[in-house]
Scaffold this active site. Structure first.
Site, PDB file in Angstrom:
ATOM      1  N   ARG A 182       0.837  -1.134  -0.132  1.00  0.00           N
ATOM      2  CA  ARG A 182       0.021  -0.209   0.152  1.00  0.00           C
ATOM      3  C   ARG A 182       0.639   1.373  -0.206  1.00  0.00           C
ATOM      4  O   ARG A 182       0.543   2.285   0.566  1.00  0.00           O
ATOM      5  CB  ARG A 182      -0.913   0.017   1.387  1.00  0.00           C
ATOM      6  N   SER A 232     -10.921   0.391   3.723  1.00  0.00           N
ATOM      7  CA  SER A 232     -10.246  -0.184   5.225  1.00  0.00           C
ATOM      8  C   SER A 232      -9.427   1.227   5.712  1.00  0.00           C
ATOM      9  O   SER A 232      -8.771   1.920   5.296  1.00  0.00           O
ATOM     10  CB  SER A 232      -9.147  -1.155   4.555  1.00  0.00           C
ATOM     11  N   GLU A 302      -4.557   3.093   7.444  1.00  0.00           N
ATOM     12  CA  GLU A 302      -4.333   3.122   5.957  1.00  0.00           C
ATOM     13  C   GLU A 302      -4.971   4.382   5.310  1.00  0.00           C
ATOM     14  O   GLU A 302      -4.611   4.799   4.165  1.00  0.00           O
ATOM     15  CB  GLU A 302      -4.968   2.017   5.258  1.00  0.00           C
TER      16      GLU A 302
END
Length: 311
Positions: A182, A232, A302
């Protein structure tokens, strides 16, 4: 911080398209439906306008941030002091030449990722099936190395055209993008993706569509797609899943103000209708502390968070 809305007339002269908003509520530009006003919000329609906006930012000392569809974004209640550059008007997809089993396409940063995946599927181009249900734009997906179901953008991005802070352009090859979990070399926001070339394989369209529908089915069953969220909230800890840790700590349904841990998937926070950024941030901190106490794992956000606290 200093406000920059007074510079709107000067910026407007740089934009042929006129896509400029002043003191624009960011709640209108995020999937969370949360966020105070941006001093300036511009939507460049092409590379020339984007370069002009970045040069303006540099010349006038205006902080700037680039966004797509705002699907992984929380804007604080005080809004953003500076210029928000929204890239969703940078569109276009083209199939490039292919060599045997290798197939390529090029797409602009503002194209929704699911549209890129669908374009590829219709032409028998495989490797992007994992992206069929991921919200957001291609540019954002490259910057954060978005992924799902064992696939990620690092597996398919061959090169990316970017604009530097001074308005100049550069082409970054796969190795230059420094992909990680990510993460990528574009995550700091200094360079902005304009378009990307993807290298894919070849397969039959019906086979590709079957796999995509299976991924969509799983997403519908497991995620709160009908509620306002930003995907998320926490990064996946090594060898574990944030949602499972949050659920194990008994936090499903936990609520602060209008923000709630999704009862459908504990890895999501949903806006129940009147949530503020302050609610979301308070709930995130509560989740982090409870999970640490319960499992000894410290969760890391995140979610991308920008802006100022309420004025």
């Amino acid at each position: 911080m200093r406000r920059f809305d007074h510079l709107a007339p000067l910026l407007a002269r740089r934009l042929r398209s006129g896509h400029l908003q002043v003191n624009e509520p960011m709640a209108l530009h995020t999937s969370f439906g949360i966020g105070g006003p941006a001093d300036l919000l511009v939507e460049p329609v092409d590379l020339a306008e984007l370069r002009s906006c970045l040069r303006f930012s540099l010349e006038h000392g205006v902080p700037r941030v680039a966004i797509g569809l705002g699907t992984n974004l929380l804007v604080r209640d005080g809004g953003y002091r500076g210029m928000v550059v929204k890239l969703t008007r940078l569109t276009g997809i083209a199939e490039l030449g292919h060599d045997g089993q290798e197939r390529r396409l090029r797409a602009a940063a503002g194209v929704p990722l699911h549209e890129v995946a669908q374009f590829a599927a219709e032409r028998g181009m495989t490797g992007l099936e994992f992206a069929c249900g991921i919200p957001g734009t291609l540019g954002g997906a490259v910057a954060m190395n978005a992924g799902a179901y064992g696939g990620e953008m690092a597996q398919v991005v061959e090169e990316c055209l970017v604009v530097n802070p001074d308005g100049s352009t550069a082409t970054l090859r796969h190795q230059d993008l420094a992909f990680g979990y990510r993460a990528s070399a574009l995550q700091d926001g200094l360079r902005i993706a304009v378009e990307a070339t993807l290298k894919l394989g070849a397969a039959s369209p019906p086979e590709i569509r079957r796999l995509m529908e299976e991924y969509r089915r799983r997403r519908r069953e497991r995620q709160p797609l009908d509620e306002k969220s930003a995907g998320s909230v926490f990064r996946r800890p090594p060898g574990q899943y944030a949602g499972a840790l949050i659920e194990a700590a008994g936090l499903k349904g936990l609520r602060v103000g209008g923000a709630e841990v999704s009862r459908h998937h504990a890895g999501f926070i949903v806006n129940c209708g009147n949530a503020t950024a302050r609610d979301v941030l308070a709930l995130m901190e509560l989740i982090r502390r409870r999970v640490l106490e319960h499992s000894g794992v410290e969760l890391e956000p995140e979610l991308r968070i920008i802006g100022e606290d309420e004025i």
